[in-house]
Scaffold this motif. Structure first.
Motif, mmCIF file in Angstrom:
data_model
loop_
_atom_site.group_PDB
_atom_site.id
_atom_site.type_symbol
_atom_site.label_atom_id
_atom_site.label_comp_id
_atom_site.label_asym_id
_atom_site.label_seq_id
_atom_site.Cartn_x
_atom_site.Cartn_y
_atom_site.Cartn_z
ATOM 1 N N UNK A 172 8.476 16.466 -6.584
ATOM 2 C CA UNK A 172 8.380 15.416 -6.343
ATOM 3 C C UNK A 172 9.041 14.106 -5.537
ATOM 4 N N UNK A 173 10.297 14.874 -4.378
ATOM 5 C CA UNK A 173 11.651 14.322 -4.366
ATOM 6 C C UNK A 173 10.745 14.310 -2.722
ATOM 7 N N UNK A 174 10.512 15.627 -2.874
ATOM 8 C CA UNK A 174 9.468 16.234 -1.591
ATOM 9 C C UNK A 174 8.527 15.299 -1.012
ATOM 10 N N UNK A 175 7.561 15.089 -1.619
ATOM 11 C CA UNK A 175 6.209 14.260 -1.555
ATOM 12 C C UNK A 175 6.758 12.872 -1.195
ATOM 13 N N UNK A 184 0.221 18.505 8.499
ATOM 14 C CA UNK A 184 1.224 18.541 7.893
ATOM 15 C C UNK A 184 1.466 19.883 7.490
ATOM 16 N N UNK A 185 3.165 20.247 7.701
ATOM 17 C CA UNK A 185 3.645 21.502 7.384
ATOM 18 C C UNK A 185 4.366 21.618 6.780
ATOM 19 N N UNK A 186 4.707 20.435 5.965
ATOM 20 C CA UNK A 186 5.465 20.081 4.697
ATOM 21 C C UNK A 186 5.101 20.746 3.794
ATOM 22 N N UNK A 187 4.838 21.970 3.178
ATOM 23 C CA UNK A 187 3.797 22.292 1.680
ATOM 24 C C UNK A 187 3.497 21.602 0.375
ATOM 25 N N UNK A 188 5.300 21.195 0.217
ATOM 26 C CA UNK A 188 5.878 20.430 -0.761
ATOM 27 C C UNK A 188 5.002 18.864 -0.664
ATOM 28 N N UNK A 189 4.799 18.191 0.379
ATOM 29 C CA UNK A 189 4.203 17.162 0.650
ATOM 30 C C UNK A 189 2.727 17.202 0.802
ATOM 31 N N UNK A 190 2.056 18.076 0.130
ATOM 32 C CA UNK A 190 0.692 17.697 -0.177
ATOM 33 C C UNK A 190 0.499 16.418 -1.100
ATOM 34 N N UNK A 191 1.351 16.386 -2.204
ATOM 35 C CA UNK A 191 0.669 15.561 -3.370
ATOM 36 C C UNK A 191 0.847 13.609 -2.230
ATOM 37 N N UNK A 192 2.181 13.908 -1.706
ATOM 38 C CA UNK A 192 1.663 12.358 -0.711
ATOM 39 C C UNK A 192 0.665 12.264 0.397
ATOM 40 N N UNK A 193 -0.012 13.450 1.013
ATOM 41 C CA UNK A 193 -1.426 13.507 2.314
ATOM 42 C C UNK A 193 -2.665 13.025 0.666
ATOM 43 N N UNK A 240 0.447 -1.081 -0.072
ATOM 44 C CA UNK A 240 -0.111 0.298 -0.295
ATOM 45 C C UNK A 240 0.600 1.431 -0.182
ATOM 46 N N UNK A 241 2.709 1.417 0.630
ATOM 47 C CA UNK A 241 2.885 2.133 0.629
ATOM 48 C C UNK A 241 3.751 2.705 -0.703
ATOM 49 N N UNK A 242 4.166 1.487 -1.618
ATOM 50 C CA UNK A 242 4.064 1.600 -2.965
ATOM 51 C C UNK A 242 3.097 2.536 -3.797
ATOM 52 N N UNK A 243 1.623 2.194 -3.711
ATOM 53 C CA UNK A 243 0.453 2.912 -4.023
ATOM 54 C C UNK A 243 0.662 4.100 -3.749
ATOM 55 N N UNK A 244 1.011 4.651 -3.141
ATOM 56 C CA UNK A 244 0.783 6.062 -2.343
ATOM 57 C C UNK A 244 1.881 6.770 -3.279
ATOM 58 N N UNK A 245 2.766 6.184 -3.112
ATOM 59 C CA UNK A 245 4.351 6.930 -3.440
ATOM 60 C C UNK A 245 4.018 7.082 -5.563
ATOM 61 N N UNK A 246 3.260 5.607 -6.158
ATOM 62 C CA UNK A 246 2.821 5.479 -7.173
ATOM 63 C C UNK A 246 1.322 6.923 -7.323
ATOM 64 N N UNK A 247 0.317 6.673 -6.409
ATOM 65 C CA UNK A 247 -0.029 8.622 -6.705
ATOM 66 C C UNK A 247 0.387 9.554 -6.231
ATOM 67 N N UNK A 248 2.082 9.511 -5.779
ATOM 68 C CA UNK A 248 1.993 11.424 -5.820
ATOM 69 C C UNK A 248 2.692 11.075 -7.284
ATOM 70 N N UNK A 249 4.223 10.241 -7.984
ATOM 71 C CA UNK A 249 4.326 10.492 -8.670
ATOM 72 C C UNK A 249 2.827 10.604 -10.212
ATOM 73 N N UNK A 250 1.552 10.051 -9.972
ATOM 74 C CA UNK A 250 0.737 9.817 -11.011
ATOM 75 C C UNK A 250 0.321 11.736 -10.319
ATOM 76 N N UNK A 251 -0.332 12.206 -9.531
ATOM 77 C CA UNK A 251 -0.391 13.448 -9.285
ATOM 78 C C UNK A 251 0.667 14.475 -9.527
ATOM 79 N N UNK A 252 1.149 14.353 -9.423
ATOM 80 C CA UNK A 252 3.453 15.373 -9.758
ATOM 81 C C UNK A 252 2.963 15.534 -11.071
#
Length: 87
Positions: free
Chosen positions: A31-34, A59-68, A11-23
């Motif tokens: 992307x690396x920040x997310x 979440x105080x890391x603004x560039x991490x929003x795609x991960x959320x 599931x964590x790999x799927x979250x990372x894949x979602x980050x890539x899709x969104x970015x």
């Protein structure tokens, strides 16, 4: 209480894949920040942070929003829109 670490890893790999899709869809440059946020957010979601009423996540890391958004799409899915349903 035991946790299925293989399921968590999947599931964590799927979250990372979602980050890539969104970015990619948004042409994001951070992307690396997310992706670095994806692991901790996945762990929180896997342990059930969304099922406790009244709990908040800041979440105080603004560039991490795609991960959320990626974690929400994986652990609290909406309709068939996937990760883009949260945007």
């Amino acid at each position: 209480m035991g946790y299925d670490l293989k399921e968590f890893g999947r599931r964590m790999r799927k979250v990372k894949a979602n980050c890539v899709r969104l970015a990619h869809a948004r042409r994001e440059q951070h992307l690396i920040s997310a992706i670095t946020c994806a692991g901790p957010l996945s762990a929180l979601a896997f342990l059930g942070w969304g099922s406790c009423p009244g709990k908040r996540l800041v979440l105080s890391k603004g560039h991490g929003q795609p991960a959320l958004v990626g974690a929400l799409a994986e652990f609290r899915p909406r309709s068939a829109g996937g990760v883009h349903a949260y945007c």
